[in-house]
Write an enzyme that holds these catalytic residues in place. Structure first.
Site, PDB file in Angstrom:
ATOM      1  N   SER A  34     -66.000 -13.313 -86.754  1.00 47.54           N
ATOM      2  CA  SER A  34     -66.246 -13.511 -87.290  1.00 47.54           C
ATOM      3  C   SER A  34     -65.160 -12.663 -89.237  1.00 47.54           C
ATOM      4  O   SER A  34     -64.580 -12.524 -89.638  1.00 47.54           O
ATOM      5  CB  SER A  34     -67.851 -12.935 -87.999  1.00 47.54           C
ATOM      6  OG  SER A  34     -68.212 -13.494 -89.993  1.00 47.54           O
TER       7      SER A  34
ATOM      8  N   ASP B 294     -63.970 -16.028 -89.537  1.00 47.78           N
ATOM      9  CA  ASP B 294     -64.634 -18.237 -88.711  1.00 47.78           C
ATOM     10  C   ASP B 294     -65.322 -18.789 -89.418  1.00 47.78           C
ATOM     11  O   ASP B 294     -65.884 -19.699 -89.900  1.00 47.78           O
ATOM     12  CB  ASP B 294     -65.866 -17.181 -87.676  1.00 47.78           C
ATOM     13  CG  ASP B 294     -66.534 -16.992 -88.554  1.00 47.78           C
ATOM     14  OD1 ASP B 294     -67.323 -16.455 -89.620  1.00 47.78           O
ATOM     15  OD2 ASP B 294     -67.860 -16.724 -88.027  1.00 47.78           O
TER      16      ASP B 294
END
Length: 489
Positions: free
Chosen positions: A136, A277
């Site tokens: 992420s 992401d």
């Protein structure tokens, strides 16, 4: 409906077959050093690639996920896999796929795509589950492995614990060693995800808007430009090539300065910053001001409420949400429910209460009307459409909304996992926090927690004025540094 491909696998079947009598102690890869703290955090398994997340570890994770998922999911289909641009992604994808296929599962690899794409394709394809390889918003040297259930939502804590029990050699369930699966490359399925983002919106509804996108060298570098151009917007892209060395580095949703400057220089209507992401997004208005998840929830909540699509005017958010947002929403007859930090907790509370809008200040936003998980692209498209339909600028919407309480957030890096996990046992630190809470009383809040995604202790202080917030933030950060970090010789 997504169907099984008719073409042949892109590489040959595994050349080995595990013995039916194999156990966790005889598996050839069962020599990975494991931490004493749980592997699964608030967003899957995360750590430095090559340290915690090695090829042998990914192989184990894949194998044991392949043992657990078939026992709790009725779908006979494949597991959907995707990844972001990190340099370690291919290594982990191949090892993870080897473990999954060794356990008998079929793998459909989407390749480079946003995390919400994996969740969506999983939900429409009768898949047994999904898995995303990404850390992420974390720096490039980190990576992570996050699983989804067959419905496209994050895998339950119960099933994560069962996977971990297999990895740790304490599993008490039967295992399958008699079959192996196949691996297919399915990048064309990303187009189905893109179409799903457009379907609830009017074609061309962003015509006349100039939008700057900061793609953070990450998973949305191909998808986001196509999606916004498909809605008619004029776009300027920053950090828009796959780059595993630079993903999230001084860009994206955690570093907004480049986007703020670009929005002003290009005289754009607004800008959006995604993380690595693309499951979260923050906005920038035409004046260069950052618009966080609290504002996004407020504006989207107003829109849904007017359309009678927000039951009980209820919004679910976390303990991080600003008091200014809560007070403003309450004045409109709305209600705020708070959860622990983590979009899985927000999602669980939304399911329990029937709420149709929830999210985090960090930019994770969930709206079941349009998607099954937090989705930065979905959120950005709907916010841009909302601004266009309002007839005024995002900056004007912000000025008409609410004033935030000063809120300071500091991250103190604590490498020792045990010290991070057990920080509440540190009496001097707890005493400092209690002193801050007593002093602030009704004039603010204190929140200290160990991050579930990074090796840091997060310290947040919110107060009626900035000086008060600064003072107590510094005191608590100093206590963390003095009592949780190793002493220097």
């Amino acid at each position: 409906m997504v169907t099984t491909p008719s073409f042949k696998p892109t590489y040959e079947q595994n050349t080995f077959k595990l013995s039916p009598t194999a156990t966790t102690t005889t598996l050839p890869w069962n020599n990975t050093s494991l931490p004493t703290t749980p592997l699964f955090g608030t967003d899957g398994i995360r750590g430095k690639a090559g340290e915690l997340l090695t090829a042998p570890m990914a192989l184990q994770i894949g194998f044991w996920a392949g043992q657990v998922l078939p026992q709790y999911c009725q779908n006979p289909g494949p597991i959907i896999m995707g990844q972001d641009t990190r340099n370690s992604g291919n290594m982990l994808a191949m090892a993870l796929s080897a473990g999954l296929t060794a356990a008998g599962l079929e793998v459909w690899n989407l390749g480079l795509c946003p995390t919400p794409c994996v969740a969506y394709i999983t939900s429409i394809s009768e898949a047994i589950g999904g898995v995303m390889i990404s850390a992420s918003h974390n720096p490039p040297e980190d990576n992570g492995i996050k699983f989804f259930g067959s419905d496209g939502t994050k895998l339950s804590s119960e099933l994560q614990q069962k996977i971990e029990s297999g990895i740790r050699g304490t599993a008490n369930f039967p295992t399958n060693h008699s079959n192996w699966g196949q691996h297919y490359h399915r990048p064309e399925l990303v187009k189905e995800y893109q179409a799903s983002l457009h379907s609830p919106l009017t074609p061309g509804s962003l015509q006349g808007m100039k939008i700057v996108l900061d793609l953070a060298w990450g998973a949305a570098v191909h998808t986001a430009p196509e999606v916004f151009r498909g809605m008619g917007a004029e776009i300027i892209c920053l950090h828009d090539q796959p780059n595993g060395d630079r993903i999230n580095v001084n860009c994206g949703s955690t570093h907004l300065s480049h986007l703020q400057q670009a929005v002003i220089e290009h005289n754009a209507n607004l800008g959006f910053a995604f993380d690595g992401d693309a499951d979260r997004v923050l906005a920038i208005d035409s004046q260069g001001r950052s618009i966080d998840g609290d504002y996004i929830l407020y504006f989207w909540g107003q829109s849904l409420s007017k359309a009678r699509l927000l039951p009980n005017n209820l919004i679910v958010t976390t303990v991080m949400a600003n008091l200014g947002f809560e007070h403003a929403w309450n004045k409109q007859g709305g209600k705020i429910l708070r959860t622990k930090v983590g979009d899985q907790y927000v999602h669980a509370e939304m399911q329990r209460t029937g709420s149709m809008l929830g999210g985090e200040q960090s930019g994770h936003v969930l709206c079941p009307h349009y998607g099954i998980t937090g989705d930065g692209l979905m959120t950005a498209l709907h916010l841009a459409t909302l601004v266009k339909n309002s007839g005024i600028s995002l900056a004007e919407l912000v000025d008409q909304s609410f004033k935030t309480y000063p809120q300071l957030l500091r991250n103190v890096r604590v490498e020792d996992r045990d010290r991070r996990a057990n920080w509440k046992n540190c009496e001097p630190l707890v005493k400092t926090i209690e002193e801050a809470e007593t002093a602030l009383a009704d004039l603010g809040r204190v929140l200290v927690r160990a991050s579930g995604t990074e090796p840091v202790i997060r310290v947040m202080v919110e107060a009626i004025n900035l000086e008060l917030a600064k003072s107590w933030t510094e005191n608590i950060v100093l206590a963390v540094q003095q009592h949780l970090l190793p002493t220097k010789d």
